[in-house]
Design a protein around this motif. Structure first.
Motif, mmCIF file in Angstrom:
data_model
loop_
_atom_site.group_PDB
_atom_site.id
_atom_site.type_symbol
_atom_site.label_atom_id
_atom_site.label_comp_id
_atom_site.label_asym_id
_atom_site.label_seq_id
_atom_site.Cartn_x
_atom_site.Cartn_y
_atom_site.Cartn_z
ATOM 1 N N THR A 126 -32.373 -18.826 20.515
ATOM 2 C CA THR A 126 -31.115 -18.940 19.779
ATOM 3 C C THR A 126 -30.234 -17.722 20.025
ATOM 4 O O THR A 126 -29.021 -17.838 20.250
ATOM 5 C CB THR A 126 -31.411 -19.070 18.266
ATOM 6 O OG1 THR A 126 -32.219 -20.221 18.067
ATOM 7 C CG2 THR A 126 -30.131 -19.200 17.454
ATOM 8 N N GLU A 127 -30.858 -16.540 20.000
ATOM 9 C CA GLU A 127 -30.090 -15.311 20.195
ATOM 10 C C GLU A 127 -29.533 -15.239 21.620
ATOM 11 O O GLU A 127 -28.397 -14.810 21.822
ATOM 12 C CB GLU A 127 -30.964 -14.096 19.885
ATOM 13 C CG GLU A 127 -30.214 -12.789 19.772
ATOM 14 C CD GLU A 127 -29.084 -12.828 18.736
ATOM 15 O OE1 GLU A 127 -29.149 -13.622 17.774
ATOM 16 O OE2 GLU A 127 -28.129 -12.054 18.910
ATOM 17 N N ASN A 128 -30.316 -15.680 22.596
ATOM 18 C CA ASN A 128 -29.819 -15.699 23.983
ATOM 19 C C ASN A 128 -28.581 -16.578 24.097
ATOM 20 O O ASN A 128 -27.628 -16.236 24.794
ATOM 21 C CB ASN A 128 -30.890 -16.240 24.930
ATOM 22 C CG ASN A 128 -31.984 -15.225 25.211
ATOM 23 O OD1 ASN A 128 -31.862 -14.056 24.883
ATOM 24 N ND2 ASN A 128 -33.063 -15.682 25.816
ATOM 25 N N ARG A 129 -28.593 -17.718 23.412
ATOM 26 C CA ARG A 129 -27.448 -18.634 23.508
ATOM 27 C C ARG A 129 -26.206 -18.030 22.857
ATOM 28 O O ARG A 129 -25.087 -18.326 23.262
ATOM 29 C CB ARG A 129 -27.794 -19.986 22.875
ATOM 30 C CG ARG A 129 -28.787 -20.735 23.747
ATOM 31 C CD ARG A 129 -29.054 -22.151 23.277
ATOM 32 N NE ARG A 129 -29.905 -22.824 24.252
ATOM 33 C CZ ARG A 129 -30.961 -23.562 23.946
ATOM 34 N NH1 ARG A 129 -31.300 -23.745 22.693
ATOM 35 N NH2 ARG A 129 -31.675 -24.121 24.903
ATOM 36 N N ALA A 130 -26.418 -17.185 21.826
ATOM 37 C CA ALA A 130 -25.285 -16.486 21.216
ATOM 38 C C ALA A 130 -24.822 -15.349 22.126
ATOM 39 O O ALA A 130 -23.628 -15.118 22.294
ATOM 40 C CB ALA A 130 -25.674 -15.936 19.846
ATOM 41 N N ALA A 131 -25.787 -14.678 22.750
ATOM 42 C CA ALA A 131 -25.469 -13.488 23.553
ATOM 43 C C ALA A 131 -24.689 -13.847 24.807
ATOM 44 O O ALA A 131 -23.860 -13.063 25.269
ATOM 45 C CB ALA A 131 -26.753 -12.756 23.935
ATOM 46 N N VAL A 132 -24.940 -15.030 25.346
ATOM 47 C CA VAL A 132 -24.324 -15.399 26.625
ATOM 48 C C VAL A 132 -22.815 -15.544 26.486
ATOM 49 O O VAL A 132 -22.089 -15.471 27.468
ATOM 50 C CB VAL A 132 -25.001 -16.672 27.177
ATOM 51 C CG1 VAL A 132 -24.429 -17.929 26.561
ATOM 52 C CG2 VAL A 132 -24.905 -16.734 28.697
#
Lengths: 145, 88
Positions: free
Chosen positions: B53-59
Motif C-alpha cells: 500500500t505504501e509503495n503505491r502511495a510513494a510512486v
C-alpha cells in the motif's frame, strides 16, 4: 545510455546505475529493471523503472532519517541479491510525499537493498514490527533540532 | 482454499521442503512454526500489505515537493558521506 524518467525527462546514465530486482517491488512485481539516478537534492535519489516511465520512487538513506535504524531481515531477502558483503550493501528507504497534506515520510518497514557488486536489488521486509511504513522525515529532524 | 484442521504439535507439509507446525494455542492467538528453505521468503501478511500500500502511495510522489523544503528540515547530506565512510 539515455533513459526516460518521470522526474527529469531524458537523462543519461551509466550502465553501473542500472539495477535488476528479480522480484520487482511490492505492488510492482513486474518492474524488474530500474535505474538509480542522483538528484540535485542530496541525500535523495530517484529509482526509475526502465519498464514504465510513469513509475519511479524517491529514495533516502534511512540511517539519516532515523539514527537508531537497524536492519532486521530474513536471510532469504539477502539471498535474492546473492548475499552481499557488508561493504557492498546499499540500504535505502522509499520516500512518500502525501499530496493532500504535503507530509513527507519514509518507509522503514520495507527497505530497498542493493548489492553494488552485481547491481541486484530487493525490497526486504523488516521482521521487527516497530519499523513504520510512514516514518515522518521532517518531524524527526525538527524534534532533533 | 484448502482447509485443514490441526491440533497443537500437529504439522502440515507443503511440497518437499516446507513444514508448518502449530506450536501453541491461547484463545485467539496461535503460535506457528515454519521450516522452509532459505530461498523462500516468509512474512506476516499484514506487513506485506502495508508495504505494498505504501509503495503505491510513494510512486505518486515527486521531487518538486522536496525541492520546496528548506535544507534545515532535511536529513543532512554530509552525514550521508560520513555514514557511508564508516560503513565502508
Amino acid at each position: 545510455m539515455f533513459i526516460n524518467s518521470r522526474e527529469f525527462g531524458a537523462v543519461e546514465i551509466d550502465s553501473k546505475q542500472t539495477l535488476q530486482f528479480p522480484h520487482g517491488i511490492y505492488g510492482f512485481e513486474r518492474c524488474s529493471q530500474w535505474a538509480l539516478i542522483d538528484t540535485p537534492r542530496k541525500p535523495f535519489y530517484v529509482m526509475q523503472s526502465l519498464t514504465d516511465v510513469h513509475i519511479s520512487f524517491i529514495l533516502v538513506n534511512p540511517y539519516l532519517v532515523c539514527e537508531d535504524y537497524l536492519l532486521d531481515i530474513l536471510e532469504s531477502d539477502l539471498a535474492v541479491i546473492e548475499n552481499p558483503q557488508a561493504h557492498d550493501l546499499l540500504v535505502f528507504s522509499i520516500v512518500t510525499v502525501r499530496e493532500t497534506t504535503g507530509m513527507i515520510t519514509s518507509n522503514l518497514a520495507g527497505p530497498i537493498l542493493i548489492n553494488r557488486r552485481n547491481h541486484l536489488g530487493v525490497q526486504a521486509v523488516q521482521q521487527d514490527t516497530k519499523w513504520d511504513t510512514r516514518f515522518p522525515i521532517m518531524a524527526e529532524k525538527q524534534a532533533a533540532g | 482454499m484448502l482447509i485443514l484442521s490441526r491440533k497443537v504439535d500437529q504439522r502440515i507439509r507443503i511440497g518437499d521442503d516446507v513444514v508448518v507446525s502449530v506450536l501453541e494455542i491461547d484463545r485467539d492467538h496461535v503460535k506457528i512454526g515454519i521450516v522452509a528453505p532459505k530461498n523462500i521468503r516468509v512474512y506476516r501478511h499484514e506487513i506485506y500489505e502495508a508495504i505494498q500500500t505504501e509503495n503505491r502511495a510513494a510512486v505518486l510522489s515527486d521531487m518538486s515537493a522536496i525541492d520546496t523544503i528548506g535544507d534545515d528540515h532535511l536529513p543532512d547530506a554530509e552525514d550521508a558521506d560520513k555514514e557511508s565512510d564508516s560503513r565502508g
